[in-house]
Design an enzyme around this catalytic site. Structure first.
Site, PDB file in Angstrom:
ATOM      1  N   PHE A 123       9.647   8.538   6.177  1.00  0.00           N
ATOM      2  CA  PHE A 123      10.037   7.354   6.950  1.00  0.00           C
ATOM      3  C   PHE A 123      11.278   6.803   6.274  1.00  0.00           C
ATOM      4  O   PHE A 123      11.212   6.284   5.159  1.00  0.00           O
ATOM      5  CB  PHE A 123       8.880   6.359   6.888  1.00  0.00           C
ATOM      6  CG  PHE A 123       8.997   5.122   7.713  1.00  0.00           C
ATOM      7  CD1 PHE A 123       8.570   5.104   9.044  1.00  0.00           C
ATOM      8  CD2 PHE A 123       9.476   3.934   7.152  1.00  0.00           C
ATOM      9  CE1 PHE A 123       8.612   3.927   9.793  1.00  0.00           C
ATOM     10  CE2 PHE A 123       9.520   2.767   7.895  1.00  0.00           C
ATOM     11  CZ  PHE A 123       9.084   2.763   9.216  1.00  0.00           C
ATOM     12  N   LEU A 125      14.122   4.344   6.133  1.00  0.00           N
ATOM     13  CA  LEU A 125      14.595   3.047   6.638  1.00  0.00           C
ATOM     14  C   LEU A 125      15.675   2.459   5.721  1.00  0.00           C
ATOM     15  O   LEU A 125      16.723   2.016   6.180  1.00  0.00           O
ATOM     16  CB  LEU A 125      13.388   2.092   6.739  1.00  0.00           C
ATOM     17  CG  LEU A 125      13.645   0.646   7.148  1.00  0.00           C
ATOM     18  CD1 LEU A 125      14.141   0.566   8.586  1.00  0.00           C
ATOM     19  CD2 LEU A 125      12.370  -0.196   7.005  1.00  0.00           C
ATOM     20  N   ASP A 240       3.396  -3.136   8.953  1.00  0.00           N
ATOM     21  CA  ASP A 240       2.137  -3.897   8.851  1.00  0.00           C
ATOM     22  C   ASP A 240       1.004  -2.985   8.422  1.00  0.00           C
ATOM     23  O   ASP A 240       0.206  -3.328   7.540  1.00  0.00           O
ATOM     24  CB  ASP A 240       1.758  -4.501  10.219  1.00  0.00           C
ATOM     25  CG  ASP A 240       2.414  -5.857  10.440  1.00  0.00           C
ATOM     26  OD1 ASP A 240       3.022  -6.378   9.484  1.00  0.00           O
ATOM     27  OD2 ASP A 240       2.308  -6.369  11.562  1.00  0.00           O
ATOM     28  N   ARG A 243       1.265  -1.619   4.834  1.00  0.00           N
ATOM     29  CA  ARG A 243       0.858  -2.525   3.754  1.00  0.00           C
ATOM     30  C   ARG A 243      -0.589  -2.297   3.353  1.00  0.00           C
ATOM     31  O   ARG A 243      -0.970  -2.530   2.208  1.00  0.00           O
ATOM     32  CB  ARG A 243       1.101  -3.969   4.186  1.00  0.00           C
ATOM     33  CG  ARG A 243       2.574  -4.261   4.101  1.00  0.00           C
ATOM     34  CD  ARG A 243       3.043  -5.531   4.729  1.00  0.00           C
ATOM     35  NE  ARG A 243       4.510  -5.483   4.721  1.00  0.00           N
ATOM     36  CZ  ARG A 243       5.290  -6.048   5.618  1.00  0.00           C
ATOM     37  NH1 ARG A 243       4.769  -6.715   6.631  1.00  0.00           N
ATOM     38  NH2 ARG A 243       6.596  -5.940   5.525  1.00  0.00           N
ATOM     39  N   ILE A 338      -5.260  -4.438 -23.976  1.00  0.00           N
ATOM     40  CA  ILE A 338      -6.560  -4.081 -24.551  1.00  0.00           C
ATOM     41  C   ILE A 338      -6.448  -2.796 -25.368  1.00  0.00           C
ATOM     42  O   ILE A 338      -7.059  -2.655 -26.425  1.00  0.00           O
ATOM     43  CB  ILE A 338      -7.626  -3.941 -23.432  1.00  0.00           C
ATOM     44  CG1 ILE A 338      -7.951  -5.319 -22.867  1.00  0.00           C
ATOM     45  CG2 ILE A 338      -8.880  -3.231 -23.928  1.00  0.00           C
ATOM     46  CD1 ILE A 338      -8.757  -5.305 -21.583  1.00  0.00           C
ATOM     47  N   GLU A 364       7.874  -1.088   0.671  1.00  0.00           N
ATOM     48  CA  GLU A 364       7.253  -1.536   1.921  1.00  0.00           C
ATOM     49  C   GLU A 364       7.137  -3.062   1.967  1.00  0.00           C
ATOM     50  O   GLU A 364       6.135  -3.626   2.378  1.00  0.00           O
ATOM     51  CB  GLU A 364       5.912  -0.821   2.147  1.00  0.00           C
ATOM     52  CG  GLU A 364       6.137   0.679   2.295  1.00  0.00           C
ATOM     53  CD  GLU A 364       4.972   1.438   2.893  1.00  0.00           C
ATOM     54  OE1 GLU A 364       4.225   0.861   3.691  1.00  0.00           O
ATOM     55  OE2 GLU A 364       4.831   2.633   2.553  1.00  0.00           O
ATOM     56  N   THR A 366       9.056  -6.299  -0.475  1.00  0.00           N
ATOM     57  CA  THR A 366       8.874  -6.889  -1.809  1.00  0.00           C
ATOM     58  C   THR A 366       7.905  -8.073  -1.708  1.00  0.00           C
ATOM     59  O   THR A 366       7.636  -8.595  -0.629  1.00  0.00           O
ATOM     60  CB  THR A 366      10.211  -7.434  -2.348  1.00  0.00           C
ATOM     61  OG1 THR A 366      10.666  -8.452  -1.444  1.00  0.00           O
ATOM     62  CG2 THR A 366      11.265  -6.342  -2.472  1.00  0.00           C
TER      63      THR A 366
END
Lengths: 380, 257
Positions: A123, A125, A240, A243, A338, A364, A366
């Site tokens: 994809f 973009l 959407d 995400r 830790i 995808e 920020t």
């Protein structure tokens, strides 16, 4: 309200867990060091149906939905976040864009191969000057008779070097702004297309990230994905769903960091006892476990919203991605703490998890863009 | 070739089991995750592999409570054709010999040429099922197979013994228990997971098998956890001094030397 997985969802997620433990985990450290993709495992995931989880069965998908997908992504990400991001891109960005915006011909030509893992998808973009602001992109598609001619360079394309199918966003209208963007769907053998620079990354090094270079790349009009000028809408609505995948990836990384930390805290002795008996360490672990649990609950809520179909979930997906990625940052930070000096060494898994986590706050959308999306939604 | 595969649902290998005070001999099940007995996965894979090549049906046979359906679905998703489940409490709570007799009765009508099961149940450590079922069907059995070849009315089974491989030939039908190393159990395909829902899990009762009153051969009277291991001690310091301290501890405190 029901918090139980269905039998199918549980079996699919269990299958992903077993695959991750047997096929991804044993080789991830070596591939991370070399910066190499586990293409064999990725293709095998495709043959099992994990690359077509939201594609309808009639197009070769396994169509089990977003909840099973999210749960599987967590399991894969716990072992190898780089391979997992390729799974996320294929499911959420490439397949979903074709399912929702493709023509019948495009669906029949592309989806069975993508859903079955025969093809890997990407994809494309982002550009050098267009990250959070995709509307400022400069790569173009110019109409020439019945064809479009694409020119320009896209960058930071996940799975670029291994992709057979490419969803690319370019500008058809020379006027600045988002209205002139269009999406195209092509295969890697299109004349005038080539893979550009391979990026050498801080984390998720078992994924490929490249430039995609278009030089007078001539495509027929039927390569248009969705309508001309609707590219920005396609990109944003597809993201959407993306995400969910990235949030699941962040949660998988965080859960792995938590598991490693619990084990290490029980084994490591200082001041004559395991550090797990020190309240300072217990508080870190308690906060990490709480963080992971809350993010997971939100993950499955948003996945459920997507599966239920009719509901909009833009705000919830942005909240999830924001919270899960920043949560993973907190958890990995504490995991290294830790582990002390050992956490800084490549021999320990948390060193890689710390590096792998960082990108989840960036790609995808920020964290800042997620906040913009959330604010717009609550302010109306 | 028809193959019967004996299945059992057991607590997950990573589950922490606790005795159930209310039910002597049983474990607390409420928060437990259950899976198909891991060794049964080799039996399932072998049955599916053989029937894919030679044709015929691979059918699961399981004694267990209703929840066992989840484990059976997993076996159906990787290729068993259908399954039979016996849920009578008298069967579920029975000893291994009685359960073997019940399974033999259930399997008999299917007339398989091969009966496969896992080499051991990981919860109770029972490893006799193949032998018991074979006994009640009056057929041969071979335990702990790492290789099975079926040809010309006989099975050639390889089992590992101390420092050597033992090759055993048996006429069909034969019952064989399956070990790790026999094969690589496949991953279920998501579509097959979905389709497993349409495969039949037939419920069979002890009454239907004519086995209503089976006297128990043995019963579990109590289940208890082993005593917690006492904490070890650590002797630090220069070897010459530390060795002396260790020796003193061994003789005076632990009283083992």
């Amino acid at each position: 309200m029901d918090f139980e997985f269905s039998d199918e969802q549980r079996m699919t997620i269990d299958g992903a867990r077993r695959f991750a433990a047997e096929r991804l985990a044993p080789v991830v450290a070596e591939l991370d060091e070399k910066g190499e993709v586990n293409l064999e495992a990725l293709k095998e995931l495709g043959s099992l149906g994990y690359l077509g989880m939201t594609v309808p069965e009639e197009y070769g998908g396994s169509a089990l939905g977003a909840v099973a997908y999210a749960g599987s992504m967590v399991e894969l990400s716990k072992a190898d976040a780089g391979t997992a991001v390729a799974v996320s891109v294929q499911n959420s960005l490439v397949n979903d864009a074709i399912v929702h915006f493709g023509t019948e011909k495009q669906k029949k030509e592309y989806l069975p191969k993508l859903a079955g893992g025969e093809w890997i998808g990407c994809f494309s973009l982002t550009e050098a000057g267009a990250g959070s602001d995709p509307a400022s992109m400069v790569a173009t598609a110019v109409r020439d008779g019945g064809d479009y001619v694409l020119n320009g360079t896209k960058n930071f394309t996940t799975s670029g070097a291994i992709a057979d199918a490419i969803v690319v966003f370019v500008r058809c209208d020379p006027q600045p702004g988002g209205k002139g963007l269009s999406a195209f769907l092509l295969t890697k053998d299109a004349a005038g297309f080539q893979v550009g620079k391979h990026e050498n990354k801080m984390g998720i090094r078992t994924s490929s990230t490249t430039e995609m270079v278009f030089s007078d790349c001539r495509l027929p009009a039927e390569a248009l994905l969705g309508e001309e000028g609707k590219g920005l809408k396609i990109a944003l609505s597809t993201l959407d769903g993306g995400r969910i995948g990235i949030a699941a990836q962040a949660i998988g990384i965080a859960e792995a960091a938590l598991d490693e930390s619990v084990r290490y805290a029980k084994e490591r002795e200082q001041f004559g006892k395991p550090i797990a008996e020190l309240e300072g360490i217990q508080f870190l672990l308690a906060d990490m476990a709480t963080d992971v649990e809350l993010a997971k609950t939100m993950l499955f809520k948003v996945a459920w919203l997507k599966d239920s179909g009719h509901k909009r979930f833009t705000k919830e997906a942005a909240m999830l991605k924001l919270f899960a990625s920043e949560m993973a940052h907190r958890v990995c930070h504490k995991a290294v703490q830790i582990h002390g000096g050992y956490g800084f060494m490549k021999e320990y898994k948390v060193e890689r998890l710390y590096r792998d986590q960082r990108i989840t706050e960036i790609y995808e959308g920020t964290s800042e863009i997620q906040r913009v999306v959330i604010a717009r939604n609550i302010l109306g | 070739m028809n193959i019967a595969v004996i299945l059992r649902q057991v607590p997950d290998t990573e589950a922490v089991v606790q005795p159930d005070a209310a039910r002597p001999g049983s474990i607390q099940e409420a928060e437990l995750k259950f899976v198909l007995n891991p060794f049964d996965e080799y039996a399932v894979e072998e049955a599916v592999k053989i029937t894919e090549k030679a044709g015929g049906d691979a059918v699961g046979f399981c004694i267990g409570p209703d929840r066992s359906e989840a484990a059976i679905r997993g076996a159906l998703a990787v290729g068993l054709r259908r399954a039979v489940l016996i849920t009578d409490a008298a069967a579920v709570e029975a000893d291994v010999v009685t359960q073997g007799r019940i399974l033999a009765a259930a399997i008999k009508g299917f007339a398989p040429e091969l009966i496969l099961c896992g080499r051991e149940l990981i919860d109770t450590s029972d490893d006799a099922m193949a032998a018991v079922v074979a006994h009640f069907l009056d057929i041969p059995h071979v335990l702990e197979a790492v290789k099975i070849e079926v040809d010309g009315g006989k099975a050639t089974v390889t089992r590992e013994v101390e420092g050597a491989d033992l090759e055993i030939e048996a006429r069909l039908p034969v019952a064989v228990s399956c070990c790790k190393g026999l094969n690589e159990p496949r991953y279920p395909k998501i579509l097959d997971i979905k389709r497993s829902r349409t495969k039949e899990i037939k419920r069979l009762t002890l009454a239907e098998l004519g086995l209503e009153s089976l006297p128990a051969k043995s019963r579990v009277v109590e289940l208890r956890l082993p005593p917690a291991r006492p904490k070890g001690i650590r002797v630090d310091g220069e070897p010459a001094v530390a060795a002396g301290q260790a020796a003193e501890w061994l003789s005076k405190t632990a009283k083992v030397v």
